[in-house]
Scaffold this motif. Structure first.
Motif, PDB file in Angstrom:
ATOM      1  N   UNK A  29      -0.869  10.666  -6.568  1.00  2.00           N
ATOM      2  CA  UNK A  29      -0.133  10.009  -5.484  1.00  2.00           C
ATOM      3  C   UNK A  29       1.308  10.495  -5.404  1.00  2.00           C
ATOM      4  N   UNK A  30       1.880  10.764  -6.577  1.00  2.00           N
ATOM      5  CA  UNK A  30       3.285  11.144  -6.584  1.00  2.00           C
ATOM      6  C   UNK A  30       3.508  12.530  -6.029  1.00  2.00           C
TER       7      UNK A  30
ATOM      8  N   UNK B 267       5.079  16.674  -1.848  1.00  2.00           N
ATOM      9  CA  UNK B 267       3.630  16.530  -1.897  1.00  2.00           C
ATOM     10  C   UNK B 267       2.968  17.663  -1.134  1.00  2.00           C
TER      11      UNK B 267
ATOM     12  N   UNK C 118      -1.895   8.188 -10.487  1.00  2.00           N
ATOM     13  CA  UNK C 118      -0.485   8.068 -10.159  1.00  2.00           C
ATOM     14  C   UNK C 118       0.094   9.463  -9.916  1.00  2.00           C
TER      15      UNK C 118
ATOM     16  N   UNK D  54      -6.195   3.586  -2.264  1.00  2.00           N
ATOM     17  CA  UNK D  54      -5.422   2.357  -2.073  1.00  2.00           C
ATOM     18  C   UNK D  54      -6.146   1.429  -1.093  1.00  2.00           C
TER      19      UNK D  54
ATOM     20  N   UNK E 164      -6.251   8.117  -1.064  1.00  2.00           N
ATOM     21  CA  UNK E 164      -5.227   7.755  -2.051  1.00  2.00           C
ATOM     22  C   UNK E 164      -5.708   6.653  -2.983  1.00  2.00           C
TER      23      UNK E 164
ATOM     24  N   UNK F  36      10.410   5.128  -5.512  1.00  2.00           N
ATOM     25  CA  UNK F  36       9.360   6.112  -5.258  1.00  2.00           C
ATOM     26  C   UNK F  36       9.696   7.436  -5.941  1.00  2.00           C
TER      27      UNK F  36
ATOM     28  N   UNK G  95       1.090   9.394   2.302  1.00  2.00           N
ATOM     29  CA  UNK G  95       0.606   8.911   3.578  1.00  2.00           C
ATOM     30  C   UNK G  95       1.773   8.425   4.446  1.00  2.00           C
TER      31      UNK G  95
ATOM     32  N   UNK H 221       7.744  10.332   2.115  1.00  2.00           N
ATOM     33  CA  UNK H 221       6.494  11.034   1.838  1.00  2.00           C
ATOM     34  C   UNK H 221       6.744  12.510   1.524  1.00  2.00           C
TER      35      UNK H 221
ATOM     36  N   UNK I 255       9.442   7.955 -10.038  1.00  2.00           N
ATOM     37  CA  UNK I 255       8.195   8.271 -10.716  1.00  2.00           C
ATOM     38  C   UNK I 255       7.636   9.617 -10.279  1.00  2.00           C
TER      39      UNK I 255
ATOM     40  N   UNK J  64       0.845  -1.198   0.000  1.00  2.00           N
ATOM     41  CA  UNK J  64       0.000   0.000   0.000  1.00  2.00           C
ATOM     42  C   UNK J  64       0.877   1.245   0.000  1.00  2.00           C
ATOM     43  N   UNK J  65       1.917   1.189   0.804  1.00  2.00           N
ATOM     44  CA  UNK J  65       2.846   2.314   0.924  1.00  2.00           C
ATOM     45  C   UNK J  65       3.464   2.658  -0.429  1.00  2.00           C
ATOM     46  N   UNK J  66       4.011   1.634  -1.084  1.00  2.00           N
ATOM     47  CA  UNK J  66       4.703   1.924  -2.338  1.00  2.00           C
ATOM     48  C   UNK J  66       3.680   2.320  -3.411  1.00  2.00           C
ATOM     49  N   UNK J  67       2.450   1.761  -3.299  1.00  2.00           N
ATOM     50  CA  UNK J  67       1.403   2.163  -4.226  1.00  2.00           C
ATOM     51  C   UNK J  67       1.053   3.625  -4.002  1.00  2.00           C
ATOM     52  N   UNK J  68       0.955   3.975  -2.732  1.00  2.00           N
ATOM     53  CA  UNK J  68       0.571   5.349  -2.431  1.00  2.00           C
ATOM     54  C   UNK J  68       1.674   6.322  -2.824  1.00  2.00           C
ATOM     55  N   UNK J  69       2.869   5.797  -3.086  1.00  2.00           N
ATOM     56  CA  UNK J  69       3.949   6.658  -3.561  1.00  2.00           C
ATOM     57  C   UNK J  69       3.830   6.913  -5.053  1.00  2.00           C
ATOM     58  N   UNK J  70       2.869   6.268  -5.673  1.00  2.00           N
ATOM     59  CA  UNK J  70       2.646   6.519  -7.088  1.00  2.00           C
ATOM     60  C   UNK J  70       3.500   5.671  -8.007  1.00  2.00           C
ATOM     61  N   UNK J  71       4.106   4.633  -7.479  1.00  2.00           N
ATOM     62  CA  UNK J  71       4.859   3.733  -8.350  1.00  2.00           C
ATOM     63  C   UNK J  71       3.852   2.907  -9.153  1.00  2.00           C
ATOM     64  N   UNK J  72       4.074   2.775 -10.459  1.00  2.00           N
ATOM     65  CA  UNK J  72       3.079   2.082 -11.281  1.00  2.00           C
ATOM     66  C   UNK J  72       2.864   0.634 -10.802  1.00  2.00           C
TER      67      UNK J  72
END
Lengths: 302, 340, 329, 541
Positions: free
Chosen positions: C93-94, C180, C90, C62, C60, C121, C99, C175, C124, B237-245
């Motif tokens: 989120x970037x 962000x 994306x 997620x 987010x 991280x 979070x 983060x 991207x 979830x963390x890495x997803x929330x970082x926007x990594x595809x």
């Protein structure tokens, strides 16, 4: 996850019986989350029923033992003989069902000896972690684990008279080390837990610590492994009996039925195919059930 | 550094384990009722000859003395004479082990990638038809003993659809391949005989498939469930929330932790392949060490059985060591527990 | 701070989320609405399991795969996160929202080094042609910002080699580093010991101030909320029961739950041990009809059972969802 | 995600191509490379041991007869004809046997076969002591080389059957073996006595030369074109004996013409289904005296009682055995098969439960036997015997006898047979005579021994019987010896030593479309005497 946090805030207002009922219900929900677990339960139930009452349910109970009827030998499946007859003229279906009792006994006996023995060894070693006892016991365990299980079982079975009891013995001899390993792991991690140390401090006796403090913590892991192992034991047992080292004729065993059926392939295919499918179904049933139980126990207690 | 200490420590322990194992199996084989010398020489051999044989093999000495003779021989690489082949067991090993290794390698290594692929697919298509298909077949396949597959393959591909060679061991008689590595397909390629390599490969196909099916599907199932389990972990979830595809996450951050448990049980899988090879080699007439051992077990060929069990112990320990090293390389957490 | 009514960075409208747990549906979030303005620090308070983390994850997008979005939308800078295409999502989120997870020990992938995770991280979050060296420097800089000693060594470490506090700082650095605008802080530091937790809170406070960020701070420690936020929402069992400027809510709690919650906080003045709130969070599979708090509410009336109360603004910017809002105090 | 699916599809596709792609390959083999080859392939139960001082089982004697020469050669009528020995001379007292050796025989190595080789071979056989050594061990004292082509065997006692036994005495190449002794071994300065060399090569002068050995898989050889007795151009150029005879495999190989003949161990059902599957498959028979007997351990009560043994004679359904279980068999009526010297029918059993009961009544166990558990062992390698065992068990149950059947692997039976206590109470055995004289059979089955073998699990231990046997063996004159043998049989019939059940021919399925297989010599192994076999590869489809 949600379930857990809800439980955490439970207050003593709730009665234990409703809580138990709820736990039961939740366990059932977890168990039945995957529909295949229910299929497993059904298969295993049918298997148990047939294993226990097979003699009264099969069309030709006398065919389970020694019986010869050359006039009806080698008949293909028909409405009279669902799975055909073997070359002694015995009903294959009756014999397959007749073998269930020993198949079941194999699994139950092996696990009910291997699990406690392994548990005691593992707990003793884990509890005395770092001492000579630990080293000695776990080295012996390693010796048994150092050979592929089937190899050792076959070697042991070959030394003894070939029969069901001895093949059980052989499989048990190769099985307990796995439980020793498992409970060793749990125990040695519990060893440093406060409540064990506390129990020691207040002068609890060793049996108390082992059975009241450690056992409950190993239980779900051991039980989960036992349900998952059932299918595997049956496979190993069938393999040993295929090699001719298990239950002896005229009493039926699935492995030896396949072994003798293979000699008549492909003309009398039913001699091989039906016992094979039966093994597959039984093992499938236990595996599915085991998965269901492990997801139930796993989420609830581990 | 840590890897080397691990290896050294484990090998040290292995020696103790193997010595103990040798005692267990040696005494086990000596409690057989009956006379191994008579068994070796057959019913008609005159008693004088049998007595000579007994003397030669030390069968008339007390057990510890017998063990002493045997184990000193073993340490010098002499495992004693097999009563079935009438040769030194060491020599039999040299002849039969490569065949089994080839089989185990084919049944053990390539299917792992297949297993990972299926596991990942199952997780990607969680609860859709590819997943159901994979799960359904894995349940069925895992529940079926290897010897049943062997028998079925033999029937289907050897008899009903005779497209694969069903007997004659590792390669057709017409080819003659000089042994370099002992692995037939490789040897044939080294010798620039593509036809022979293909022929050897066809001989390998059925037995290795029968051995591979069960553990492949088991590994696929394990990979799938770890993929799904890890997909719900905070770090994903963390890495997803970082926007990594998603693609990168699945391929890299989800796959690696999910594969490690699968890899770490490979040692056991290899062991079960070796075990199942006992019957599969017998069914397919594969001239390997397992068929040799099965024969030895059934004809109570004492030296051969002891030797084989010890050999399997060595192989098993080495495989597990190898697997552990791979796991240490893959999983940094293992380095911590090892050094601690 | 809350002057820019028009400059809303995040708006949650009537968010309702359920979970499919072993075949039974848990109705967790029910009609959650609030907004965060640019530069604002918003608190979200409630007992464990009341849906705070779910709300953050929803922002987010997620949420775990078994979550079901029943209705509602979340507008991030005017765009609904649930209808964004992958690229937009994306992008959001970037650079938009990030979070900080509650438990730093599970938020970092155990089998990859900090560097591998950090760089992935950052890669991207910055233009595709940014040289890795530059990214590395950004990461090191971010680690320095969170007061990590020897950031280069940290970068080459694996999570298991770091303490809980260090992991938390790494998460914060990851983060913050990409610049962000909105930080979603999920009870930062609560799994760590108190002094570390305090350090972490101070760190976040400083970073937010320095970088002029918006924050949603989730906590069940009212002290943290009172000190840190300017606006607070009280959440009970997946519904918001009260909201307003932190000072107003703390000084003049109007919802029976808020009042009970305040009473639980041990006072340093020594008025005895706080009493817990009797009863428990309801079973989400069959939540109470009407007001979700009524089974535990000492003032509950018939209407509370029958119908869900709507928010009522009792003071400017201070609203309560309770039929008794004007009577209780 | 889609890409994973694509990869899977591609992999599946590749697999399909691989499998379907290889389907023409075996067929190609047949057309291009094997069709023209004159080859005879046969299966066997185990890897043959063709060292004449080691091997003696079925698989071994298939190879032995084709690779080595013996002094005399068996004839179709159970006698012998001159072979390596042109002629011989027996002294009055039967103690000295002189043989004149042919001068035109050469080994595969090119060495000349002389009296030295004969003497060497006999000494080697006696010293190693395995295999067929038992036929000579107790009787031959020494071997003398008189000159290059004359050799003398000195016997310890007068030994009538010697001439017949010499059929199984194979002559090895002394020079070749001596050059190939392993340095270390059990035979002092002779090292391993060439045993190791003979595991992978031959040292004979016979019509075929071993040239390819795949341990535990197969042994193969080519025709020895310069064979002194000549070889026919239609004798196969190459032979292969496989070391495995699993039913499915055999059937598969037959169907694919990868095998020219099956061995004698195939089950009746397997034979039927092979014959049904292809009308060019035909059955060849060889009446080698094999069969099946019910063995009763006299040292285990109640089998010490003659009437109990008699009772079992009436419990066997002979018709079912001879027609259904072992087709083409006939009821066996003596302790030895009917093709041996001195055979006399002495038993007249039939399947009759009343007679069985009556016999039981006469026994001293009449009252107690129904409470006894009678242990019946059959060996797992031979499924047909299970049927016989089950049939007897079922019949015994009808008169209230409680038989418990146990399946033992062959090795266990052999191990247990060493002692009367561990030997099974009841078991089924088949003893195929090695030679056409019955003397050796009596000795191995019935004569008292200290340590048992599977052949004497009867444990008769009857001094009277021993005396009869010992006497018969000393008789050199063939007619007198036949009469002495008949007397032994009559004694066995009276005392019901064991229950003979059936005499079964070897039944061999062969490819009649391109192979002529018509066994002429009724001795074990000689069904595949390749000089009697013709292969016509051009007729092969």
């Amino acid at each position: 996850m949600k379930a857990k946090t809800v439980d955490a805030t439970t207050t003593p207002i709730e009665t234990t019986s409703t809580r138990q009922a709820e736990l039961l219900k939740r366990s059932w929900l977890k168990f039945s989350e995957s529909k295949v677990s229910i299929i497993g339960l059904v298969i295993v139930s049918v298997f148990l029923l047939l294993a226990l009452g097979g003699k009264y349910l099969v069309p030709y109970p006398e065919h389970i033992g020694s019986y010869v009827d050359f006039a009806n030998a080698g008949l293909p499946p028909s409405s009279k003989h669902f799975f055909g007859t073997d070359l002694m003229g015995r009903d294959v279906f009756s014999r397959i069902v007749g073998s269930f009792r020993n198949t079941l006994m194999m699994g139950v006996v092996v696990l009910s000896i291997a699990a406690p023995v392994g548990f005691m060894v593992g707990v003793t070693a884990g509890y005395n972690k770092g001492t000579f006892i630990d080293t000695a016991l776990m080295r012996v365990t390693d010796m048994f684990l150092a050979v592929p299980p089937l190899v050792l079982a076959l070697a042991i079975a070959s030394v003894l008279e070939p029969n069901l009891t001895n093949s059980m013995l052989a499989v048990t001899a190769m099985w307990w080390p796995w439980y020793a390993r498992l409970s060793y792991g749990v125990t040695s991690s519990l060893r440093s837990e406060n409540y064990i140390i506390y129990a020691e401090l207040v002068g609890a006796k060793l049996p108390h610590i082992i059975f009241k403090e450690i056992l409950p913590n190993c239980l779900s892991a051991v039980l989960t492994k036992m349900t998952l192992d059932m299918g595997y034991v049956i496979i190993i047992a069938a393999t040993i009996s295929y090699a001719g080292l298990g239950e002896q004729a005229p009493r039926p065993a699935l492995g030896s039925m396949i072994a003798s059926g293979v000699k008549y392939m492909p003309a009398q295919w039913w001699l091989t195919v039906f016992p094979s499918i039966t093994i597959m179904l039984i093992v499938l049933g236990f595996n599915l059930l085991g998965d269901g139980i492990s997801s139930m126990l796993g989420a609830e207690e581990i | 550094m840590t890897i080397i200490t691990t290896i050294v420590k484990r090998l040290g322990g292995a020696i103790v384990v193997l010595l103990g194992l040798s005692m267990i199996i040696f005494s086990l084989m000596r409690i057989i009722p009956g006379d191994p010398a008579r068994l070796a020489l057959g019913p008609t051999a005159p008693e004088e000859i049998v007595e000579q044989y007994r003397e030669r093999m030390h069968y008339n000495k007390p057990l510890p003395t017998q063990y002493y003779y045997w184990i000193t021989g073993v340490l010098k690489g002499d495992l004693g004479v097999s009563t079935v082949t009438r040769r030194n067991v060491t020599r039999d090993f040299a002849e039969f082990l490569p065949a089994t290794l080839e089989l185990v390698i084919w049944a053990g290594i390539p299917p792992i990638f297949f297993a990972l692929l299926l596991g990942v697919l199952g997780a990607m298509y969680n609860n859709r038809w590819p997943d159901y298909l994979i799960r359904f077949s894995s349940y069925i396949i895992v529940a079926t003993p290897a010897f049943v597959w062997a028998v079925l393959f033999m029937l289907i591909f050897g008899y009903w659809l005779p497209i694969l060679p069903s007997i004659g061991g590792r390669i057709s008689m017409k080819f003659s391949v000089p042994s370099v590595t002992g692995l037939m397909v490789l040897d044939a390629l080294i010798d620039a005989q593509p036809a022979a390599a293909w022929d050897a490969f066809l001989h390998l196909l059925m037995p290795s498939l029968a051995l591979a099916l069960g553990h492949t599907m088991q590994e696929a199932r394990l990979t799938r469930s770890h993929m799904l389990e890890n997909a719900g972990k905070d770090y994903i979830t963390m890495i997803t929330s970082q926007g990594v595809p998603r693609r990168i996450i699945n391929r890299r951050f989800l796959l690696k932790p999910s594969v490690i448990p699968t890899v770490s049980i490979m040692g056991l899988d290899i062991a079960s392949i070796f075990g199942n090879a006992f019957l599969v080699e017998t069914i397919f007439n594969w001239p390997g060490i397992s068929r040799y051992a099965m024969n030895a077990i059934l004809s109570k060929d004492i030296n051969a059985v002891c030797g084989v069990v010890l050999l399997f112990g060595v192989i098993f320990i080495l495989t597990n060591l190898l697997v552990d090293v791979v796991v240490i390389i893959l999983d940094p957490r293992m380095r911590q527990t090892r050094t601690a | 701070m809350d002057n820019a009514q028009t400059d809303t960075i995040l708006e949650i409208k009537d968010l309702s989320v359920s979970f499919d747990v072993y075949g039974s549906i848990s109705h967790v979030l029910d009609g959650v609405s609030f907004r965060v303005n640019r530069g604002q620090r918003v608190g979200l308070v409630g007992e464990s399991g009341c849906g705070k983390t779910t709300t953050l994850k929803a922002i987010l997008n997620v949420l775990p795969p078994n979550a079901i979005l029943n209705k509602g939308e979340i507008l991030f800078e005017g765009h609904n996160v649930f209808t964004m295409v992958d690229r937009q999502l994306a992008e959001m989120r970037r650079t938009g929202a990030g979070m900080i997870f509650q438990d730093p020990s599970s938020a970092l992938n155990p089998v990859f080094s900090i560097k591998q995770q950090f760089m992935a991280a950052l890669k991207y979050a910055f233009p595709p042609n940014t040289p890795p060296k530059e990214l590395y420097e950004i990461a090191v800089k971010a680690l320095e910002d969170v007061m990590m000693p020897d950031p280069e060594r940290i970068m080459n470490s694996f999570p298991y080699q770091l303490s809980g506090g260090m992991r938390q700082r790494v998460c914060i650095a990851m983060t913050i580093a990409a610049g962000r605008k909105l930080v979603l802080a999920d009870e930062p530091g609560t799994s760590l010991d108190v002094t570390i937790q305090d350090q972490i809170m101070r760190l976040i406070d400083r970073l937010v101030q320095e970088n002029d960020l918006s924050v949603i701070m989730v906590a069940h420690s009212l002290g943290v909320i009172r000190e840190f936020t300017s606006y607070v929402n009280i959440m009970y069992a997946g519904t918001l029961v009260e909201g307003g400027k932190t000072r107003d809510v703390f000084e003049n709690p109007r919802h029976p739950y808020t009042i009970a919650l305040m009473a639980c906080v041990p006072k340093l003045t020594g008025e005895g041990i706080a009493e817990g709130i009797p009863g428990r969070v309801p079973d989400y599979t069959a939540p109470p009809t009407g007001c979700r708090y009524f089974p535990r509410c000492p003032y509950a009336q018939e209407i509370c059972r029958a119908k869900k109360p709507q928010p009522v603004e009792i003071d400017p910017g201070h609203w309560v969802s309770c039929y008794l809002a004007n009577e209780v105090s | 995600m889609k890409r994973f699916l694509m990869v899977l599809l591609v992999v599946c596709l590749m697999f399909t191509i691989v499998v379907s792609g290889c389907s023409p390959t075996p067929a190609d083999d047949l057309d291009t490379e094997e069709a023209g080859e004159s080859i005879f392939r046969v299966t066997g139960p185990i890897m043959p041991k063709w060292d004449p001082a080691v091997g003696s089982d079925y698989a071994a004697c298939v190879v032995l007869g084709n690779v080595f020469d013996s002094l005399v050669f068996p004839t179709a009528d159970g006698g012998v004809e001159p072979w390596v020995a042109e002629s011989w001379d027996i002294s009055e007292d039967g103690l000295t046997w002189d043989f004149k050796i042919r001068e035109d025989i050469y080994f595969h190595s090119g060495n000349h076969l002389t009296a030295h080789d004969v003497a060497y071979s006999m000494n080697r056989l006696l010293e190693i002591g395995e295999g067929y050594a038992y036929l000579f061990f107790e009787y031959i004292d020494s071997v003398e080389v008189l000159d290059d082509y004359n050799v003398r065997f000195n016997c310890k006692t007068s030994y009538g059957p010697l001439l017949n036994n010499l059929v199984r005495f194979y002559i090895v190449d002394q020079e070749l073996l001596e050059a190939n002794y392993a340095d270390s071994g059990d035979y002092g300065d002779k090292g391993d006595y060439g045993k190791g060399y003979l595991l992978e090569h031959d040292a004979g002068s016979g019509p075929y030369i071993i040239d390819h050995v795949d341990t535990n898989i197969s042994v193969s050889g080519v025709k020895f074109e310069d064979y002194w007795a000549g070889v026919d151009e239609n004798n196969p150029d190459r032979f292969v004996v496989y070391a495995s005879n699993d039913g499915v495999t055999v059937k598969t190989m037959m169907a694919r013409q990868e095998l020219e003949s099956t061995d004698m161990w195939q089950t009746a059902e397997n034979i039927d289904s092979m014959l049904a599957s292809d009308d060019t498959f035909k059955l060849a028979y060889n009446y080698t005296g094999g069969g099946i007997n019910l063995w009763l351990n006299h040292q285990k009560p109640p089998m010490d009682d003659k009437y109990v043994r008699e009772c079992f004679g009436y419990l066997v359904d002979y018709a079912a055995v001879c027609e259904t279980i072992l087709p083409d068999s006939v009821q066996k009526k003596s302790v030895i098969p009917s093709n041996l010297l001195g055979y006399e029918s002495v038993f007249d059993f039939e399947f009759n439960l009343d007679k069985a009961k009556a016999a039981l009544e006469k026994s001293k166990y009449a009252d107690t036997i129904k409470d006894m558990k009678l242990e019946f062992v059959w060996n797992s390698e031979s499924p047909d015997r299970e049927k016989v065992a089950l049939m007897i068990q079922a019949n015994a149950a009808k008169i209230g006898l409680n038989i418990e059947i146990v399946e033992h692997p062959w090795a266990t039976i052999v191990a247990n047979s060493a002692d009367p206590k561990t030997s099974p109470m009841l078991t089924l055995t088949s003893i195929t005579p090695d030679i056409s004289d019955s003397g050796a059979q009596f000795v191995s089955m019935l004569r008292t021994k200290k340590v048992g073998t599977w052949e004497n699990m009867n444990w008769v231990n009857d001094p009277e019987l021993d005396k009869l046997i010992d006497h018969a063996l000393t008789v050199v004159d063939i007619d007198e010896r036949a009469e002495a043998y008949a007397e032994i049989q009559r004694y066995c019939g009276e005392n019901i030593i064991f229950i003979p059940i059936a005499e079964t021919p070897e039944r061999l399925v062969y490819q009649s479309s391109y192979v002529d297989l018509d066994p002429k010599i009724p001795l074990q192994g000689f069904s595949f005497y390749l000089r009697d076999i013709k292969v016509y590869p051009e007729r092969r489809k």
